[in-house]
Scaffold this active site. Structure first.
Site, PDB file in Angstrom:
ATOM      1  N   HIS A  11     -14.623  50.670  11.879  1.00 60.57           N
ATOM      2  CA  HIS A  11     -13.770  50.155  10.808  1.00 60.57           C
ATOM      3  C   HIS A  11     -12.463  50.947  10.770  1.00 60.57           C
ATOM      4  O   HIS A  11     -12.433  52.144  11.053  1.00 60.57           O
ATOM      5  CB  HIS A  11     -14.479  50.248   9.454  1.00 60.57           C
ATOM      6  CG  HIS A  11     -13.804  49.459   8.393  1.00 60.57           C
ATOM      7  ND1 HIS A  11     -12.743  49.962   7.667  1.00 60.57           N
ATOM      8  CD2 HIS A  11     -14.001  48.200   7.946  1.00 60.57           C
ATOM      9  CE1 HIS A  11     -12.336  49.044   6.812  1.00 60.57           C
ATOM     10  NE2 HIS A  11     -13.081  47.959   6.961  1.00 60.57           N
TER      11      HIS A  11
ATOM     12  N   GLU B  19     -10.616  42.222  11.764  1.00 61.34           N
ATOM     13  CA  GLU B  19     -10.006  42.577  10.488  1.00 61.34           C
ATOM     14  C   GLU B  19      -8.617  43.136  10.748  1.00 61.34           C
ATOM     15  O   GLU B  19      -8.470  44.325  11.037  1.00 61.34           O
ATOM     16  CB  GLU B  19     -10.826  43.654   9.779  1.00 61.34           C
ATOM     17  CG  GLU B  19     -12.142  43.215   9.248  1.00 61.34           C
ATOM     18  CD  GLU B  19     -12.737  44.269   8.330  1.00 61.34           C
ATOM     19  OE1 GLU B  19     -12.898  43.985   7.147  1.00 61.34           O
ATOM     20  OE2 GLU B  19     -13.008  45.381   8.811  1.00 61.34           O
TER      21      GLU B  19
END
Length: 194
Positions: free
Chosen positions: A30, A102
């Site tokens: 992430h 993302e």
């Protein structure tokens, strides 16, 4: 004199522990882990290998830092998608990977990327992922301010959503789940209503 015990960064859970409680996925890479804790492609590759070794499907987060064209995003994310599995494979570990696209500029933003931009990038990432050995069943999902109403706007090439803050809001989560079930035709088949 003893040395202090090594401590894991917040949010770090060993893959073995996830598997022992019935988990099937492990989020790796992430943007916040990269930025705050310094996780680089090598570290993320090691975490990916550990996920594979423990029977988990890694959810590999990729995303470009700034707005640009869809082609630029595909190039940037494809490099991330190659570096991490290559490191895991160098350790003899491989398996099904879920890619969570993302864009960093959309994480926490008021609005996600536009549906056409998302679809264009995911189409490119999907083609790239499927060109890698052992990844024919590996999907690409979208995250980055993914909330209610978005799944209805995306074409079928987008395999799903990777939820952040909207997963913590019960009403938003229910709406997203209902919209997803509707998209999959599950509500019509079971006679349920949204």
């Amino acid at each position: 004199m003893s040395l202090p015990a090594k401590r894991s960064a917040p949010g770090s859970v060993p893959p073995k522990a996830i598997a022992e409680v019935g988990g099937r996925y492990a989020e790796v890479g992430h943007a916040e882990r990269r930025r705050i804790f310094g996780d680089d492609d090598d570290v993320i590759g090691l975490k990916t290998a550990a996920a594979y070794r423990n029977g988990l499907a890694p959810v590999l987060c990729v995303g470009e830092p700034g707005r640009g064209t869809a082609a630029d995003a595909v190039r940037y994310c494809s490099r991330e998608m190659d570096a991490v599995p290559n490191r895991a494979e160098s350790l003899g570990q491989s398996g099904r990977t879920i890619v969570g696209y993302e864009p960093q500029w959309a994480i926490g933003a008021a609005e996600p990327a536009t549906p056409s931009f998302i679809s264009d990038v995911i189409r490119g990432l999907d083609a790239h992922l499927r060109s890698r050995p052992g990844q024919p069943d590996s999907p690409v999902i979208y995250g980055g301010s993914a909330g209610p109403g978005l799944i209805r706007q995306l074409d079928s090439g987008v395999a799903g959503l990777f939820l952040g803050r909207f997963a913590h809001n019960p009403a938003a989560l229910r709406t997203i789940l209902d919209e997803t079930a509707e998209r999959l035709g599950l509500l019509a088949r079971t006679g349920a209503t949204a």
